[in-house]
Design an enzyme around this catalytic site. Structure first.
Site, PDB file in Angstrom:
ATOM      1  N   ASN A  10       0.748  -1.134  -0.066  1.00 30.13           N
ATOM      2  CA  ASN A  10      -0.075  -0.064  -0.038  1.00 30.13           C
ATOM      3  C   ASN A  10       0.859   1.371   0.001  1.00 30.13           C
ATOM      4  OD1 ASN A  10      -1.705   2.085   0.565  1.00 30.13           O
ATOM      5  ND2 ASN A  10      -2.815   1.135   2.079  1.00 30.13           N
ATOM      6  N   ARG A  17      -2.823  -2.201  -3.155  1.00 26.35           N
ATOM      7  CA  ARG A  17      -3.918  -1.049  -2.991  1.00 26.35           C
ATOM      8  C   ARG A  17      -3.705  -0.005  -4.118  1.00 26.35           C
ATOM      9  NH1 ARG A  17      -4.645   3.750   0.559  1.00 26.35           N
ATOM     10  NH2 ARG A  17      -6.811   4.339   0.597  1.00 26.35           N
ATOM     11  N   HIS A  23     -12.343   3.978   0.541  1.00 25.91           N
ATOM     12  CA  HIS A  23     -12.105   2.707   1.492  1.00 25.91           C
ATOM     13  C   HIS A  23     -12.939   1.354   1.141  1.00 25.91           C
ATOM     14  CE1 HIS A  23     -11.690   6.617   4.091  1.00 25.91           C
ATOM     15  NE2 HIS A  23     -10.407   5.864   3.911  1.00 25.91           N
ATOM     16  N   LEU A  65     -13.299   5.287  10.342  1.00 27.93           N
ATOM     17  CA  LEU A  65     -12.875   6.518  11.029  1.00 27.93           C
ATOM     18  C   LEU A  65     -11.051   6.594  11.153  1.00 27.93           C
ATOM     19  CD1 LEU A  65     -15.727   7.246  13.519  1.00 27.93           C
ATOM     20  CD2 LEU A  65     -15.562   7.805  11.077  1.00 27.93           C
ATOM     21  N   ARG A  68      -7.869  16.452   5.528  1.00 30.44           N
ATOM     22  CA  ARG A  68      -8.687  16.630   4.496  1.00 30.44           C
ATOM     23  C   ARG A  68      -9.912  17.462   4.865  1.00 30.44           C
ATOM     24  NH1 ARG A  68      -8.619  11.005   2.036  1.00 30.44           N
ATOM     25  NH2 ARG A  68      -6.949  10.465   3.484  1.00 30.44           N
ATOM     26  N   ARG A 109      -5.607  11.893  18.634  1.00 28.22           N
ATOM     27  CA  ARG A 109      -5.138  11.477  19.918  1.00 28.22           C
ATOM     28  C   ARG A 109      -4.557  12.846  20.744  1.00 28.22           C
ATOM     29  NH1 ARG A 109      -1.449   6.533  17.689  1.00 28.22           N
ATOM     30  NH2 ARG A 109      -1.152   8.197  16.165  1.00 28.22           N
ATOM     31  N   GLU A 158      -7.333  -4.398   5.543  1.00 24.44           N
ATOM     32  CA  GLU A 158      -7.363  -4.341   4.164  1.00 24.44           C
ATOM     33  C   GLU A 158      -6.216  -5.029   3.497  1.00 24.44           C
ATOM     34  OE1 GLU A 158      -8.378   0.572   3.683  1.00 24.44           O
ATOM     35  OE2 GLU A 158      -6.906  -0.150   5.219  1.00 24.44           O
TER      36      GLU A 158
END
Length: 386
Positions: free
Chosen positions: A8, A86, A174, A202, A234, A278, A369
């Protein structure tokens, strides 16, 4: 022994997974390189063990070389039979994992304007893997594929039809994450798989998808990976008039607007502190609180909208870095959604993934994924050998 590699590739990162080839691929080791082109760090995880090292990785090709050097102890006596990638954008034509022939790669390069900050780097990872593993098949797995087959009203914008025919439509992203989570629901919660499920992916990138009987019906992301929820950097949903104003009245160039919307907005722009949830949760700054408030508000709003798309909701599922780990954010999003049958009150469940107590279920399902990619590569290798 044969193995599969999943990649990826991002603008400054390369995530990887090494699998032993089997009907259900067995993960041996995984990790990522962050900071490609500057101070790169290689993280390798095997079971409970984890190592972190500074490496020299100025390009995707160099990063892949560093990865394979780190994987050498695991690949001795192993032949890499397939590499899965991906690829963010498959456009209107690619709706399933696809062998990366020169013709396919050319078609995907033509889609780069639809995902300018993702597609070129995905394809750079393909080029690096092709050089390093010339005998392995290369397979593209598309983030847009899960959403192909949307109802037309969820695909179209209210602009001239000729532009839709050219490919300006809502694609959704996604998809690899939604594919994995939907598979877990089908296996472990079959009664929900047949119903109406809203999945909230998320993380640094964020979107929410309405799923009926395992199929995507609607998504918060559209033509690009900018739309819908605010993300780490974004913007999420924005009035197109704002973009026109920035260009016409503020004198910004399209490239400057692109940089603003992709890299300087979202949680980072709202808080003027960080795009990392976080950090914001740990901060006492008023702007950090406002950024979280906006994030929660938009997520709650979109869940309500997608419930209308589905005609009700039987389950809300959280996944992604924030969705899986930030219990405070989950709690705040669900607050006030009791009218949809969604409630959490901290009661323990026999299944720790089941965190709801209302009429509609609330689940936390860690996404994977890379496993979706590995399965697709296994299938492609098997088909090639037949």
């Amino acid at each position: 022994m044969t193995g599969l590699l999943t990649l990826n590739a991002g603008s400054s990162s390369l995530k990887f997974g090494l699998y032993k080839e089997a009907d259900e691929p067995e993960l041996l080791v995984h990790g990522q390189i962050d900071g490609i082109g500057r101070a790169a760090q290689l993280i390798v995880k095997s079971g409970e063990a984890e190592t972190r090292d500074q490496v020299d990785a100025p390009t995707q090709h160099a990063a892949l070389q560093r990865v394979m050097a780190a994987l050498a102890p695991y690949t001795r006596g192993m032949q890499i039979s397939g590499v899965g990638h991906r690829v963010v954008h498959g456009g209107p034509d690619f709706a399933a994992p696809t062998l990366l022939t020169p013709e396919v790669q050319c078609a995907l390069e033509a889609l780069s304007p639809l995902a300018p900050l993702h597609q070129p780097h995905n394809l750079a990872g393909v080029a690096a893997a092709r050089d390093m593993f010339p005998g392995a098949i290369q397979v593209a797995c598309f983030d847009t594929a899960f959403h192909r087959g949307h109802p037309w009203v969820n695909d179209a914008f209210a602009i001239p039809r000729s532009l839709y025919d050219e490919g300006i439509r809502r694609y959704g992203f996604h998809g690899l994450s939604y594919d994995y989570v939907t598979g877990v629901i089908a296996r472990d919660f079959p009664e929900l798989h047949a119903g109406r499920v809203i999945v909230a992916h998320l993380g640094n990138g964020a979107s929410i998808c309405a799923i009926r009987q395992g199929r995507s019906i609607g998504s918060t992301m559209g033509f690009s990976a900018l739309d819908g929820l605010p993300m780490g950097t974004r913007c999420g949903q924005i009035d197109p008039g704002v973009i026109l104003y920035l260009i016409e009245q503020k004198g910004m160039t399209p490239r400057e607007v692109q940089n603003l919307l992709y890299k300087e907005s979202g949680l980072l722009g709202l808080s003027d502190l960080s795009g990392d949830m976080r950090t914001l949760l740990a901060s006492s700054e008023p702007a950090a609180k406002q950024a979280i408030d906006y994030y929660v508000f938009r997520a709650r709003r979109e869940i309500g909208a997608l419930t209308a798309v589905l005609g009700g909701v039987d389950a809300l599922v959280f996944c992604g870095g924030v969705g899986e780990n930030a219990s405070e954010i989950r709690q705040r999003i669900v607050e006030g959604l009791d009218y949809l049958g969604l409630e959490m009150n901290g009661m323990e469940s026999p299944d720790p993934r089941d965190i709801g107590t209302g009429v509609a279920r609330i689940l936390v399902i860690p996404t994977d994924e890379e496993r979706v990619i590995a399965r697709a590569v296994h299938d492609a290798v098997t088909e090639t050998l037949q």
